[in-house]
Design a protein around this motif. Structure first.
Motif, short mmCIF file in Angstrom:
data_model
loop_
_atom_site.label_atom_id
_atom_site.label_comp_id
_atom_site.label_asym_id
_atom_site.label_seq_id
_atom_site.Cartn_x
_atom_site.Cartn_y
_atom_site.Cartn_z
N CYS A 114 0.85 -1.19 0.00
CA CYS A 114 0.00 0.00 0.00
C CYS A 114 0.89 1.24 0.00
CB CYS A 114 -0.91 -0.01 1.22
SG CYS A 114 -2.02 1.42 1.32
N THR A 115 0.64 2.16 -0.94
CA THR A 115 1.40 3.41 -1.02
C THR A 115 0.45 4.59 -0.84
OG1 THR A 115 2.95 2.37 -2.57
CG2 THR A 115 2.95 4.79 -2.45
N ASN A 116 0.70 5.37 0.17
CA ASN A 116 -0.16 6.53 0.43
C ASN A 116 0.11 7.64 -0.59
OD1 ASN A 116 -2.10 7.92 2.20
ND2 ASN A 116 -0.38 9.33 2.57
N THR A 117 -0.97 8.29 -1.02
CA THR A 117 -0.87 9.45 -1.92
C THR A 117 -1.74 10.56 -1.34
OG1 THR A 117 -2.75 8.70 -3.25
CG2 THR A 117 -0.55 7.95 -3.93
N PRO A 118 -1.52 11.80 -1.75
CA PRO A 118 -2.35 12.91 -1.21
C PRO A 118 -3.83 12.66 -1.46
CG PRO A 118 -0.44 13.79 -2.35
CD PRO A 118 -0.47 12.32 -2.65
N GLY A 119 -4.54 12.42 -0.41
CA GLY A 119 -5.98 12.21 -0.50
C GLY A 119 -6.39 10.83 -0.92
N SER A 120 -5.45 9.93 -1.11
CA SER A 120 -5.82 8.58 -1.55
C SER A 120 -4.67 7.61 -1.26
CB SER A 120 -6.16 8.58 -3.05
OG SER A 120 -6.67 7.31 -3.43
N TYR A 121 -4.63 6.51 -2.01
CA TYR A 121 -3.57 5.50 -1.85
C TYR A 121 -3.53 4.63 -3.11
CZ TYR A 121 -7.47 2.35 -0.82
OH TYR A 121 -8.64 1.62 -0.90
N LEU A 122 -2.43 3.90 -3.27
CA LEU A 122 -2.26 2.98 -4.40
C LEU A 122 -1.92 1.59 -3.88
CD1 LEU A 122 -0.12 5.20 -6.82
CD2 LEU A 122 -2.56 4.67 -7.02
N CYS A 123 -2.43 0.60 -4.57
CA CYS A 123 -2.14 -0.80 -4.22
C CYS A 123 -1.33 -1.45 -5.33
CB CYS A 123 -3.42 -1.60 -4.00
SG CYS A 123 -4.44 -1.01 -2.62
N SER A 124 -0.31 -2.18 -4.96
CA SER A 124 0.47 -2.95 -5.94
C SER A 124 0.70 -4.35 -5.38
CB SER A 124 1.82 -2.27 -6.23
OG SER A 124 2.56 -2.11 -5.03
N CYS A 125 0.36 -5.34 -6.18
CA CYS A 125 0.43 -6.74 -5.72
C CYS A 125 1.87 -7.22 -5.63
CB CYS A 125 -0.35 -7.64 -6.68
SG CYS A 125 -2.13 -7.31 -6.70
N PHE A 126 2.08 -8.12 -4.69
CA PHE A 126 3.39 -8.78 -4.60
C PHE A 126 3.63 -9.58 -5.87
CE2 PHE A 126 2.89 -9.17 0.29
CZ PHE A 126 3.18 -7.81 0.43
#
Length: 230
Positions: free
Chosen positions: A26-38
């Protein structure tokens, strides 16, 4: 003039396993977040799901494991294994043939037999006197399989990889040609000094002289007969 301050919420820190679920970063972004699978997982509506590399390879034609290797799916990855007679190469994907002739003992090479390596196995090339059986050279018992291999008064004795003929008791010779031993002439008998030795084919007999009693091996005069013999 009015000012309102908003601080970003790090959604990645909320809950366990977090908004991306398991098997994802999980990567936090301004006002949201991003998911990247292993690695080994793909994003789906339900989150990151394991990729079955073995099935994917069969569909795409891209081999996960080398030819002859068995592919087994694992969470996020896969393993390759080899059938009997092969070992996994250092690359972890391909199978390499094992040369069993480097260490096997079943062919009995010390006796002149030959081991020939084959793909995934080996065979024994057995010399005369041995027979190949279940990837091994076993001795042939000529005395059982060829019951008349020794003729006349010769008796067969099995040996490792061969046999020999020996003369029966009471005969002498090389096992192939046997002649009667005259024990009475050779002195190789157990007759009493007061007995007569008589030679017969393959043996002899003892007979007490007149005036003596006994079985020929032990003869007694009338005054010498032991109490237990009366």
């Amino acid at each position: 003039m009015y000012f309102s301050c908003f601080s970003d919420v790090d959604e990645c820190l909320q809950g366990d396993p977090g908004p991306c679920g398991y098997h994802a970063n999980c990567t936090n972004t301004p006002g949201s977040y991003l998911c990247s699978c292993f690695r080994g997982y793909l994003m789906s509506a339900e989150g990151c799901k394991d990729v079955d590399e073995c099935v994917l390879a069969a569909v795409t034609g891209l081999q996960a494991c080398g030819s002859g290797a068995v592919c087994t799916n694992t969470p996020g990855s896969f393993t390759c294994s080899c059938p009997a007679g092969f070992v996994l190469a250092l690359d972890g994907h391909n199978c390499v043939d094992v040369d069993e002739c480097n260490f096997e003992e079943s062919c009995r090479r010390e006796l002149g037999n030959v081991c020939e390596n084959t793909d995934g196995s080996y065979t024994c090339v057995c010399q005369a006197g041995f027979r190949e059986h279940r990837a091994a050279c076993v001795d042939v018992d000529e005395c059982v399989e060829e019951q008349h291999v020794c003729v006349g008064r010769g008796e067969c004795e099995n040996t490792l990889g061969s046999y020999r003929c020996v003369c029966q008791r009471g005969y002498r010779g090389n096992g192939t040609h046997c002649t009667d031993i005259n024990e009475c002439l050779s002195g190789d008998h157990g007759c009493d000094v007061n007995a007569r030795c008589g030679n017969i084919i393959g043996s002899y007999f003892c007979q007490c002289l007149q005036g003596y009693s006994g079985d020929g091996h032990s003869c007694y005069g009338q005054s010498e007969i032991p109490i237990h013999a009366v």
